[in-house]
Write a protein that holds these residues in place. Structure first.
Motif, short mmCIF file in Angstrom:
data_model
loop_
_atom_site.label_atom_id
_atom_site.label_comp_id
_atom_site.label_asym_id
_atom_site.label_seq_id
_atom_site.Cartn_x
_atom_site.Cartn_y
_atom_site.Cartn_z
N GLY A 1 0.82 -1.16 0.04
CA GLY A 1 -0.08 0.13 0.12
C GLY A 1 0.74 1.20 -0.11
N GLY A 2 -0.08 2.22 -0.28
CA GLY A 2 0.86 3.81 -0.34
C GLY A 2 -0.02 4.66 -0.86
N ARG A 3 0.63 5.63 -1.45
CA ARG A 3 -0.09 7.01 -2.34
C ARG A 3 0.60 7.04 -3.51
NH1 ARG A 3 1.63 10.49 0.69
NH2 ARG A 3 0.27 10.20 2.30
N LEU A 4 -0.54 7.17 -4.53
CA LEU A 4 -0.10 7.51 -5.74
C LEU A 4 -0.66 9.11 -6.23
CD1 LEU A 4 1.09 6.79 -8.86
CD2 LEU A 4 -1.41 5.83 -9.16
N THR A 5 0.49 9.80 -6.58
CA THR A 5 -0.20 11.27 -6.80
C THR A 5 0.26 11.55 -8.22
OG1 THR A 5 0.60 11.64 -4.47
CG2 THR A 5 0.30 13.63 -6.10
N ILE A 6 -0.65 11.96 -8.86
CA ILE A 6 -0.76 12.43 -10.35
C ILE A 6 -0.91 13.89 -10.47
CG2 ILE A 6 -1.31 12.17 -12.72
CD1 ILE A 6 -2.48 9.27 -11.97
N SER A 7 0.17 14.61 -10.93
CA SER A 7 0.15 16.19 -10.85
C SER A 7 0.60 16.54 -12.24
CB SER A 7 0.89 16.55 -9.73
OG SER A 7 2.33 16.24 -9.62
N ALA A 8 0.25 17.68 -12.49
CA ALA A 8 0.69 18.42 -13.97
C ALA A 8 0.76 20.03 -13.55
CB ALA A 8 -0.28 18.15 -14.89
N ALA A 9 1.87 20.48 -14.24
CA ALA A 9 1.86 21.96 -14.39
C ALA A 9 2.78 22.60 -15.59
CB ALA A 9 2.74 22.30 -12.96
N ASN A 10 2.59 23.64 -15.68
CA ASN A 10 3.47 24.39 -16.79
C ASN A 10 4.97 24.34 -16.34
OD1 ASN A 10 1.41 24.49 -18.64
ND2 ASN A 10 0.87 26.41 -17.85
N ALA A 11 5.92 24.16 -17.37
CA ALA A 11 7.30 24.22 -17.09
C ALA A 11 7.96 24.52 -18.10
CB ALA A 11 7.44 22.63 -16.75
N THR A 12 9.22 25.11 -17.89
CA THR A 12 10.10 25.69 -18.73
C THR A 12 11.58 25.05 -18.84
OG1 THR A 12 8.76 27.93 -19.15
CG2 THR A 12 11.14 27.72 -19.86
N LEU A 13 11.90 24.47 -19.64
CA LEU A 13 13.33 23.88 -20.00
C LEU A 13 14.16 24.75 -20.66
CD1 LEU A 13 12.54 20.13 -20.73
CD2 LEU A 13 12.65 21.21 -18.53
N ASP A 14 15.32 25.01 -19.99
CA ASP A 14 16.37 25.75 -20.69
C ASP A 14 17.43 24.94 -21.19
OD1 ASP A 14 18.01 24.88 -18.54
OD2 ASP A 14 18.01 26.63 -17.44
N ASP A 15 18.63 25.39 -21.75
CA ASP A 15 19.53 24.64 -22.44
C ASP A 15 19.94 23.74 -21.85
OD1 ASP A 15 19.72 25.84 -25.02
OD2 ASP A 15 20.08 27.88 -23.90
N ILE A 16 20.36 23.96 -20.19
CA ILE A 16 21.05 22.97 -19.65
C ILE A 16 19.81 21.84 -18.93
CG2 ILE A 16 22.24 22.54 -17.30
CD1 ILE A 16 23.25 25.35 -17.51
N ALA A 17 18.89 22.37 -18.82
CA ALA A 17 17.78 21.24 -18.14
C ALA A 17 17.14 20.56 -19.34
CB ALA A 17 16.68 22.04 -17.51
N ALA A 18 17.12 20.88 -20.72
CA ALA A 18 16.74 20.19 -21.68
C ALA A 18 17.58 18.90 -22.14
CB ALA A 18 16.47 21.01 -22.87
N ALA A 19 18.81 19.16 -21.87
CA ALA A 19 19.77 17.99 -22.15
C ALA A 19 19.33 17.08 -23.16
CB ALA A 19 19.77 16.87 -20.92
N GLY A 20 19.44 17.59 -24.42
CA GLY A 20 19.09 16.93 -25.83
C GLY A 20 17.61 17.25 -26.46
N VAL A 21 16.86 18.08 -25.35
CA VAL A 21 15.41 18.36 -25.94
C VAL A 21 15.43 19.69 -26.32
CG1 VAL A 21 13.22 18.23 -25.39
CG2 VAL A 21 14.44 16.71 -24.52
N GLU A 22 14.69 20.25 -27.21
CA GLU A 22 14.33 21.57 -27.59
C GLU A 22 13.91 22.39 -26.33
OE1 GLU A 22 14.81 24.69 -30.18
OE2 GLU A 22 15.60 22.56 -30.69
N PRO A 23 14.86 23.44 -26.10
CA PRO A 23 14.48 24.39 -24.80
C PRO A 23 13.18 24.83 -25.18
CG PRO A 23 16.91 24.49 -25.54
CD PRO A 23 16.36 23.86 -26.51
N GLY A 24 12.41 25.15 -24.15
CA GLY A 24 11.26 25.85 -24.35
C GLY A 24 10.24 25.55 -23.34
N ALA A 25 8.79 25.70 -23.70
CA ALA A 25 7.70 25.55 -22.75
C ALA A 25 7.05 24.14 -22.91
CB ALA A 25 6.45 26.77 -23.11
N TYR A 26 6.94 23.43 -21.69
CA TYR A 26 6.44 22.22 -21.79
C TYR A 26 5.56 22.26 -20.44
CZ TYR A 26 10.42 20.83 -24.39
OH TYR A 26 11.21 20.54 -25.78
N VAL A 27 4.50 20.86 -20.75
CA VAL A 27 3.53 20.71 -19.59
C VAL A 27 4.21 19.45 -19.06
CG1 VAL A 27 1.37 19.71 -19.19
CG2 VAL A 27 1.64 21.35 -20.56
N ALA A 28 4.65 19.72 -17.77
CA ALA A 28 5.28 18.44 -16.79
C ALA A 28 4.29 17.67 -16.12
CB ALA A 28 6.49 18.86 -15.87
N ILE A 29 4.04 16.55 -16.57
CA ILE A 29 3.15 15.52 -15.84
C ILE A 29 3.87 14.57 -14.92
CG2 ILE A 29 1.20 13.90 -16.29
CD1 ILE A 29 1.31 14.91 -19.37
#
Length: 524
Positions: free
Chosen positions: A286-314
């Motif tokens: 047993g335990g807890r499962l949490t599903i959340s979502a929010a707008n996020a922005t990935l910069d050049d460093i955080a993107a790590a091979g992904v196009e930097p920009g605006a994302y939805v983080a689920i």
């Protein structure tokens, strides 16, 4: 002081000479390439000092290098890039680091270079000087490429081994059931056929699901990207996920409004369900499962091979057992699983990863043993509204259109053509057949009535399905096209969404679903 002046000058001169000797020895014996470069007002880049290492790679001597243009041995496009880097170093006063591959006097090389702007001082006041330091990393890159190739071959071996194992089991169920059906028909014992048909269909559907996951992992599945409201989609799945978790796991959702992404909503549902089931298996007590979502922005460093920009983080977070660093390093490998034999294919997370990357997003995992795991799915943010999110209305199965509407079926697989034509006959349509692209073009060039083109994407004869569809809409601008494909190459379907009047059905398909799609396109 006057009497000792000459001695002191001699001593100081000796010290300076010794210092210069040590400095020259340091520069001349350094394994890295070192040069002092002058950047002229007109953009020319000229060597002022060059050590033997940099002269050797250019196939020259240090004396010949002085006064020579740095970019003289480079092709025009690299010359422009290099001048821009030196100019930026001078104007901004910031250290520049870059990697460039080019052909030098000693052959093709890859250099990891650093540009350091030098402060202006007498007697160089007014001169723009840059210290160039470079290291030959050609061998290192070749070693890395060889390592990646080795890892790729190991992954391919693991993939094919797991694939062969699973498909052999499924094929055994299909062929064995068909064999028994044939025997029972010969014996006249038709009452027993039903359970063998059901067993064969079950194995076939599991094989289709396995193929679908493999295509998702390889980022070659056929996606239907549409503006999707993440909050609404997740809310609609909450009951299904809750039933899948069991009584010992609490499910929570944390959503905000305005979370839109452009993706295939069906694949997003499948990804969330996969992540939820993985979380359930990590919480046997047993335990807890949490599903959340929010707008996020990935910069050049955080993107790590992904196009930097605006994302939805689920995010899908659990309070389960967590993962060790060794497991974390392999979670996206196909057929890798920590579950007991028979309780998982090892394709769940690899499918999620493939879906995210094919959709232009990314997946990240954070986990601590004994604490839990958080999987974050980043999908590109969509700024528009709900335009195509609603499912198209379905037609009743018994609505058969009147008239002699005609459908051209193009597929190199005779069995597939036969099945599609049977569906068309049952719907009351006339079917024309072609086995390859050129034959389909020949029929399209006649005066025959054709209301819909149903074509495979991969066709023999030098004309693939997408090329056939494009040519068909030139010959018949109002013609609608339905692609049926088991492997939708980006080069064939295209990176963008399909043009109006074009739709896709993936193989294997249920005949009822194919009939509904054809009827809907014909009556639209």
């Amino acid at each position: 002081l006057h009497e000792t002046l000459e001695a002191r000058v001699t001593e100081r001169t000796g010290q300076l000479a010794a210092s210069e000797t040590r400095f020259r020895a340091l520069i001349e014996h350094a394994p890295d390439m070192i040069a002092l470069v002058r950047v002229d007002e007109d953009g020319d880049i000229v060597y002022e000092i060059a050590n033997p290492a940099i002269a050797e790679i250019a196939g020259l001597t240090p004396a010949v290098m002085v006064g020579r243009s740095v970019a003289s041995a480079l092709p025009p496009e690299q010359r422009a890039i290099l001048k821009a880097r030196f100019t930026d170093c001078i104007t901004t006063g910031r250290i520049q680091r870059y990697e460039m591959a080019s052909d030098f006097g000693s052959g093709s090389r890859i250099l990891d270079s650093i540009l350091v702007p030098m402060p202006a001082a007498a007697p160089d006041a007014g001169r723009r000087l840059v210290l160039l330091s470079a290291r030959d990393i050609t061998a290192q890159r070749h070693t890395e490429d060889a390592l990646r190739q080795s890892q790729k071959m190991e992954a391919v071996g693991q993939l094919t081994g797991g694939l062969a194992h699973d498909f052999n089991n499924l094929l055994a169920g299909i062929t064995g059931s068909l064999d028994l059906i044939s025997k029972r028909l010969g014996q006249g014992r038709t009452a027993e056929i039903g359970r063998f048909v059901e067993a064969a269909m079950g194995s076939a559907k599991r094989a289709a699901a396995l193929t679908h996951r493999l295509l998702a992992f390889s980022r070659r599945q056929t996606l239907d990207p549409r503006p999707t409201d993440v909050a609404r989609l997740t809310t609609a799945m909450e009951e299904l996920i809750g039933r899948s978790m069991g009584p010992g796991i609490t499910v929570e959702t944390q959503m905000t409004e305005g979370l839109w992404t452009l993706c295939d909503p069906n694949q997003l549902e499948s990804a969330l369900l996969n992540l939820a089931i993985n979380a359930r298996d990590a919480m046997p007590d047993g335990g807890r499962l949490t599903i959340s979502a929010a707008n996020a922005t990935l910069d050049d460093i955080a993107a790590a091979g992904v196009e930097p920009g605006a994302y939805v983080a689920i995010s899908v977070a659990d309070t389960g057992a967590g993962m060790s660093p060794e497991v974390m390093a392999r979670v996206f490998e196909p057929f890798f699983t920590t579950k007991p034999l028979g309780q998982g294919t090892g394709l769940g997370l690899s499918m999620v990863y493939g879906f995210a990357r094919q959709s232009g997003g990314h997946v990240r995992i954070e986990s601590r043993e004994g604490v839990g795991t958080v999987v974050r799915l980043y999908l590109p943010r969509h700024r528009g509204g709900d335009s195509t999110d609603a499912a198209p209305p379905t037609q009743a199965e018994d609505q058969i259109p009147a008239g002699a509407a005609t459908v051209l079926v193009v597929d190199d697989e005779p069995v597939v053509r036969m099945l599609v034509c049977e569906v068309l006959f049952e719907l009351g349509y006339v079917a024309l057949e072609a086995h390859d692209g050129p034959e389909g073009l020949r029929i399209l060039g006649t005066d025959a009535r054709i209301d819909l083109l149903v074509t495979d994407v991969g066709l023999p004869g030098g004309v693939n399905g997408r090329q056939l569809a494009d040519a068909a809409q030139v010959l018949r601008p109002e013609l609608k096209v339905l692609f049926i494909t088991g492997f939708a190459e980006t080069a064939a379907i295209g990176d963008s969404q399909l043009a109006p009047g074009m739709e896709v059905v993936t193989k294997p398909f249920e005949l009822a679903a194919l009939a509904g799609r054809i009827r809907g396109m014909m009556e639209a």
